[in-house]
Scaffold this active site. Structure first.
Site, PDB file in Angstrom:
ATOM      1  N   ASP A  60     -37.188  90.813 -51.758  1.00 41.98           N
ATOM      2  CA  ASP A  60     -37.077  90.191 -52.836  1.00 41.98           C
ATOM      3  C   ASP A  60     -35.555  91.607 -53.695  1.00 41.98           C
ATOM      4  O   ASP A  60     -36.723  92.270 -54.719  1.00 41.98           O
ATOM      5  CB  ASP A  60     -38.760  90.766 -53.352  1.00 41.98           C
ATOM      6  CG  ASP A  60     -39.153  89.171 -53.371  1.00 41.98           C
ATOM      7  OD1 ASP A  60     -38.349  88.225 -53.246  1.00 41.98           O
ATOM      8  OD2 ASP A  60     -40.491  89.295 -53.104  1.00 41.98           O
ATOM      9  N   LYS A  83     -31.348  91.303 -53.145  1.00 42.52           N
ATOM     10  CA  LYS A  83     -29.971  91.197 -52.599  1.00 42.52           C
ATOM     11  C   LYS A  83     -28.890  89.669 -52.958  1.00 42.52           C
ATOM     12  O   LYS A  83     -28.370  89.913 -52.982  1.00 42.52           O
ATOM     13  CB  LYS A  83     -30.431  90.280 -51.167  1.00 42.52           C
ATOM     14  CG  LYS A  83     -31.601  91.048 -50.061  1.00 42.52           C
ATOM     15  CD  LYS A  83     -31.897  90.269 -48.407  1.00 42.52           C
ATOM     16  CE  LYS A  83     -33.260  89.590 -49.328  1.00 42.52           C
ATOM     17  NZ  LYS A  83     -34.102  90.126 -49.399  1.00 42.52           N
ATOM     18  N   GLY A 132     -35.741  83.745 -52.442  1.00 38.57           N
ATOM     19  CA  GLY A 132     -35.927  83.494 -53.730  1.00 38.57           C
ATOM     20  C   GLY A 132     -34.859  84.603 -54.093  1.00 38.57           C
ATOM     21  O   GLY A 132     -35.214  85.662 -54.222  1.00 38.57           O
ATOM     22  N   HIS A 133     -33.868  84.102 -54.193  1.00 38.21           N
ATOM     23  CA  HIS A 133     -33.288  85.151 -54.795  1.00 38.21           C
ATOM     24  C   HIS A 133     -32.430  84.912 -55.907  1.00 38.21           C
ATOM     25  O   HIS A 133     -32.148  83.937 -56.806  1.00 38.21           O
ATOM     26  CB  HIS A 133     -31.611  84.934 -54.039  1.00 38.21           C
ATOM     27  CG  HIS A 133     -31.449  85.111 -53.461  1.00 38.21           C
ATOM     28  ND1 HIS A 133     -32.754  86.390 -52.342  1.00 38.21           N
ATOM     29  CD2 HIS A 133     -31.815  84.276 -51.577  1.00 38.21           C
ATOM     30  CE1 HIS A 133     -32.831  85.651 -50.594  1.00 38.21           C
ATOM     31  NE2 HIS A 133     -32.180  84.774 -50.857  1.00 38.21           N
ATOM     32  N   GLN A 182     -35.462  87.511 -47.005  1.00 35.43           N
ATOM     33  CA  GLN A 182     -36.120  88.207 -46.486  1.00 35.43           C
ATOM     34  C   GLN A 182     -35.833  89.746 -46.107  1.00 35.43           C
ATOM     35  O   GLN A 182     -35.372  89.788 -46.949  1.00 35.43           O
ATOM     36  CB  GLN A 182     -37.123  88.368 -45.377  1.00 35.43           C
ATOM     37  CG  GLN A 182     -38.168  86.483 -45.514  1.00 35.43           C
ATOM     38  CD  GLN A 182     -37.658  84.922 -45.944  1.00 35.43           C
ATOM     39  OE1 GLN A 182     -36.212  85.148 -44.684  1.00 35.43           O
ATOM     40  NE2 GLN A 182     -37.145  84.616 -46.326  1.00 35.43           N
TER      41      GLN A 182
HETATM   42  P1  GDP Z   1     -33.793  89.332 -53.659  1.00 38.24           P
HETATM   43  O1  GDP Z   1     -34.789  88.228 -52.698  1.00 38.24           O
HETATM   44  O2  GDP Z   1     -33.755  89.696 -52.906  1.00 38.24           O
HETATM   45  O3  GDP Z   1     -32.839  87.694 -54.073  1.00 38.24           O
HETATM   46  O4  GDP Z   1     -34.591  89.111 -54.819  1.00 38.24           O
HETATM   47  P2  GDP Z   1     -35.220  88.425 -55.872  1.00 38.24           P
HETATM   48  O5  GDP Z   1     -34.599  88.061 -56.955  1.00 38.24           O
HETATM   49  O6  GDP Z   1     -36.193  87.558 -55.505  1.00 38.24           O
HETATM   50  O7  GDP Z   1     -36.207  89.721 -56.765  1.00 38.24           O
HETATM   51  C1  GDP Z   1     -35.658  90.782 -57.010  1.00 38.24           C
HETATM   52  C2  GDP Z   1     -35.226  90.468 -59.341  1.00 38.24           C
HETATM   53  O8  GDP Z   1     -34.953  92.155 -59.751  1.00 38.24           O
HETATM   54  C3  GDP Z   1     -34.471  90.090 -59.579  1.00 38.24           C
HETATM   55  O9  GDP Z   1     -35.202  89.223 -60.513  1.00 38.24           O
HETATM   56  C4  GDP Z   1     -33.270  90.312 -60.355  1.00 38.24           C
HETATM   57  O10 GDP Z   1     -32.596  89.574 -61.226  1.00 38.24           O
HETATM   58  C5  GDP Z   1     -33.408  91.293 -60.770  1.00 38.24           C
HETATM   59  N1  GDP Z   1     -32.777  93.068 -59.911  1.00 38.24           N
HETATM   60  C6  GDP Z   1     -32.374  92.800 -59.111  1.00 38.24           C
HETATM   61  N2  GDP Z   1     -31.158  94.457 -59.721  1.00 38.24           N
HETATM   62  C7  GDP Z   1     -31.955  94.453 -60.687  1.00 38.24           C
HETATM   63  C8  GDP Z   1     -31.480  96.260 -61.243  1.00 38.24           C
HETATM   64  O11 GDP Z   1     -30.734  97.129 -60.575  1.00 38.24           O
HETATM   65  N3  GDP Z   1     -32.565  96.293 -62.482  1.00 38.24           N
HETATM   66  C9  GDP Z   1     -33.262  95.479 -62.547  1.00 38.24           C
HETATM   67  N4  GDP Z   1     -33.388  95.554 -63.821  1.00 38.24           N
HETATM   68  N5  GDP Z   1     -33.431  93.977 -62.250  1.00 38.24           N
HETATM   69  C10 GDP Z   1     -32.787  93.452 -61.246  1.00 38.24           C
HETATM   70  P1  IMO Z   2     -37.114  87.186 -50.433  1.00 34.95           P
HETATM   71  O1  IMO Z   2     -34.770  86.477 -49.577  1.00 34.95           O
HETATM   72  C1  IMO Z   2     -40.582  88.223 -50.007  1.00 34.95           C
HETATM   73  C2  IMO Z   2     -43.225  86.629 -46.776  1.00 34.95           C
HETATM   74  C3  IMO Z   2     -44.566  85.533 -48.019  1.00 34.95           C
HETATM   75  C4  IMO Z   2     -45.601  86.044 -46.179  1.00 34.95           C
HETATM   76  C5  IMO Z   2     -44.257  86.045 -45.243  1.00 34.95           C
HETATM   77  C6  IMO Z   2     -44.608  84.653 -44.158  1.00 34.95           C
HETATM   78  O2  IMO Z   2     -36.701  86.717 -51.712  1.00 34.95           O
HETATM   79  O3  IMO Z   2     -36.713  88.751 -50.432  1.00 34.95           O
HETATM   80  P2  IMO Z   2     -43.134  82.427 -45.109  1.00 34.95           P
HETATM   81  O4  IMO Z   2     -43.030  81.849 -46.009  1.00 34.95           O
HETATM   82  O5  IMO Z   2     -41.941  83.169 -44.950  1.00 34.95           O
HETATM   83  O6  IMO Z   2     -43.708  82.613 -43.722  1.00 34.95           O
HETATM   84  O7  IMO Z   2     -44.479  83.994 -45.456  1.00 34.95           O
HETATM   85  O8  IMO Z   2     -43.195  86.281 -45.749  1.00 34.95           O
HETATM   86  N1  IMO Z   2     -41.746  86.252 -47.527  1.00 34.95           N
HETATM   87  C7  IMO Z   2     -41.390  86.408 -48.604  1.00 34.95           C
HETATM   88  N2  IMO Z   2     -41.532  87.535 -49.543  1.00 34.95           N
HETATM   89  N3  IMO Z   2     -39.251  88.099 -50.064  1.00 34.95           N
HETATM   90  C8  IMO Z   2     -38.725  86.235 -49.517  1.00 34.95           C
HETATM   91  O9  IMO Z   2     -37.766  86.106 -49.796  1.00 34.95           O
HETATM   92  C9  IMO Z   2     -40.010  86.099 -48.743  1.00 34.95           C
HETATM   93  N4  IMO Z   2     -40.064  84.969 -47.931  1.00 34.95           N
HETATM   94  C10 IMO Z   2     -40.984  85.528 -47.079  1.00 34.95           C
HETATM   95  O10 IMO Z   2     -44.755  86.003 -48.653  1.00 34.95           O
HETATM   96  O11 IMO Z   2     -45.905  87.097 -47.200  1.00 34.95           O
HETATM   97 MG    MG Z   3     -36.315  87.172 -53.883  1.00 33.58          MG
END
Ligand code: GDP
Ligand code: IMO
Ligand code: MG
Length: 427
Positions: A13, A16, A40-41, A223
């Site tokens: 999170d 990416k 979850g992106h 991840q």
């Molecule tokens: P990922 O799993 O690595 O793709 O990241 P997630 O989407 O799960 O979580 C990142 C969150 O931060 C998302 O809600 C993005 O829209 C938000 N985000 C990414 N870059 C920035 C930033 O520079 N500033 C802010 N405020 N939010 C950001």
């Molecule tokens: P993104 O791509 C954050 C965590 C779960 C749990 C562990 C194992 O959005 O960064 P799983 O269901 O993969 O066997 O769970 O990994 N986990 C993540 N945490 N971001 C993710 O993906 C994750 N995918 C799995 O919360 O701790």
């Molecule tokens: Mg994510």
């Protein structure tokens, strides 16, 4: 600039999705190489928010070919509902390719994920419950179902029967569940076969041809390093290689094709699920940072655990990935702080460590030693040049850069595509 790998450097999170999307305009192929719909992106384009799970975030890049590589585990129901959702929002998914060698998350794998977590009680991993671990376990046990198996009904029925032979005993005797009917599972999976068939490809061949033609290919991780099955905080990890090596095996390309490895790093730290987290903030401090950062899971909606930036973690991620660039995200979330803490060492059993300890026990006992940096107390969300950031914000970034040991090439100051400061072009 042919092969670019994008990886997470903390516990996921980091942003990416946004980083991948941002690299988009120059990219012709985007390959998801590990994980499944546990990811979850979030990508925000023109004020529209998209949550991607199984589809590569590159699906939003017009003209690029999105690819689900052999290293991914595919839940077919999740795949098609995500495709339908994207199509209903006007996103063209017609170029999507799915590796014939990718493994399929069968319904019994989802069930096993859920019942094993339950039986672990307070030792649970806190998985996403999507069947990820059991599906990778089947793959390693050589009893998995692959995408190509869906193209031959007889083969599929045999594979499912084989996979359920031991599992049904496990389900009945150990977990007190009803046994699963192999034919019912096969029917359920076969219902997707016709829709799947045109997307199935030798994606390694496709990607290598694209590279040979000089096209830019982006390899997109789910991840992150600390959730990697080999390098993460085992057993509190996911079940795939989320680091740069996973891009090679999970897409079927060689290391000589890679020119850049981009590590995405949040300006603080978050984690979802169980496991050690030395810089975690609890109580009101944690709640405050969680609210400022909107730190709730995209996949499960769980509140994310939050804490200060931990350079030992990101330095370790730099080491195991061989980063060429860091994309720093969410600097804006720290805009209101008077002071910001950065962990510069761990105290473990009376010793001071400046690198990640070798063993999990020490990591779990690590107490952070903080250095306090002054906050900048001003809004950075409209800044687009590094020199225009407040001096204290520039100093914070430069301190992280020195601590990580890799250049910070881009800085995120908001959710949108445009809310980014570029210091060095990425692709
Ligand atoms: P990922 O799993 O690595 O793709 O990241 P997630 O989407 O799960 O979580 C990142 C969150 O931060 C998302 O809600 C993005 O829209 C938000 N985000 C990414 N870059 C920035 C930033 O520079 N500033 C802010 N405020 N939010 C950001
Ligand atoms: P993104 O791509 C954050 C965590 C779960 C749990 C562990 C194992 O959005 O960064 P799983 O269901 O993969 O066997 O769970 O990994 N986990 C993540 N945490 N971001 C993710 O993906 C994750 N995918 C799995 O919360 O701790
Ligand atoms: Mg994510």
């Amino acid at each position: 600039m042919p092969g670019i790998i994008v990886v997470g450097t903390q516990w996921g999170d980091e942003g990416k999705g946004k980083a991948t999307d941002q690299l988009g305009s120059n990219v012709e192929v985007v390959v998801k190489f590990n994980g499944g719909n546990n990811a979850g992106h979030t990508v925000v384009v023109g004020g529209e928010k998209y949550a991607l799970h199984l589809l590569p975030a590159g699906i939003l890049t017009p003209h690029a070919t999105p690819v689900i590589g052999n290293g991914v585990v595919v839940d077919l129901e999740a795949l098609f509902s995500e495709i339908d959702l994207m199509e209903s929002r006007g996103v063209d998914t017609s170029r999507l390719l799915v590796s014939a060698n990718a493994h399929v998350i069968a319904p019994y794998n989802r069930l096993l994920d859920q019942v094993t977590e339950k039986s672990l009680g307070n030792k649970q991993i806190g998985t996403t419950g999507r069947g990820i671990g059991p599906t990778y376990a089947d793959k390693m046990n050589r009893i998995g179902v692959r995408i190509q198996d869906l193209l031959d009904e007889e083969v599929l029925r045999q594979r499912v029967r084989g996979a359920l032979y031991e599992k049904n005993q496990l389900l009945e005797v150990v977990y007190r569940q009803s046994p699963v009917d192999p034919d019912q599972v096969a029917d359920e999976l076969l219902a997707y076969a016709d829709r799947l068939r045109p997307m199935v490809a030798d994606t390694s061949l496709f990607v290598n041809r694209a590279l040979a033609e000089g096209k830019t290919v982006l390899f997109e991780a789910g991840q992150a390093a600390m959730l990697d099955i080999d390098h993460g905080t085992y057993p509190y990890v996911t079940s795939s290689n989320a680091t740069a090596g996973g891009a090679l095996t999970g897409a079927g390309v060689g290391p000589t094709q890679i020119s850049r490895v981009v590590g995405v790093t949040k300006a603080y730290t978050t984690r979802v699920g169980e496991g050690p987290f030395p810089t975690e903030l609890s109580g009101a401090e944690g709640d405050h940072l969680r609210e400022l950062g909107g730190e709730y899971g995209v996949t499960t909606g769980r509140p994310r655990r939050v804490g200060w930036f931990d350079p030992l973690v990101v330095r370790y991620a730099n080491r195991v990935n061989g980063l060429t660039d860091v994309v720093l995200t969410k600097l804006d979330v720290l805009d209101s702080y008077d002071e910001i803490a950065v962990c510069v060492a761990y105290e473990v059993d009376g010793q001071t460590l400046t690198e990640m300890p070798m063993d999990q026990g020490s990591f779990a006992r690590a107490q952070p030693v903080y250095q306090l940096l002054p906050g900048w107390k001003s809004d950075t969300t409209s800044v687009r040049k590094f020199e225009d950031l407040p001096a204290a914000a520039q100093d914070y970034v430069l301190f992280l850069e020195q601590q990580i040991g890799c250049r910070i090439s881009s800085i995120g100051v908001g959710q949108g595509r445009e809310a980014t400061i570029i210091r060095h072009e990425l692709g």
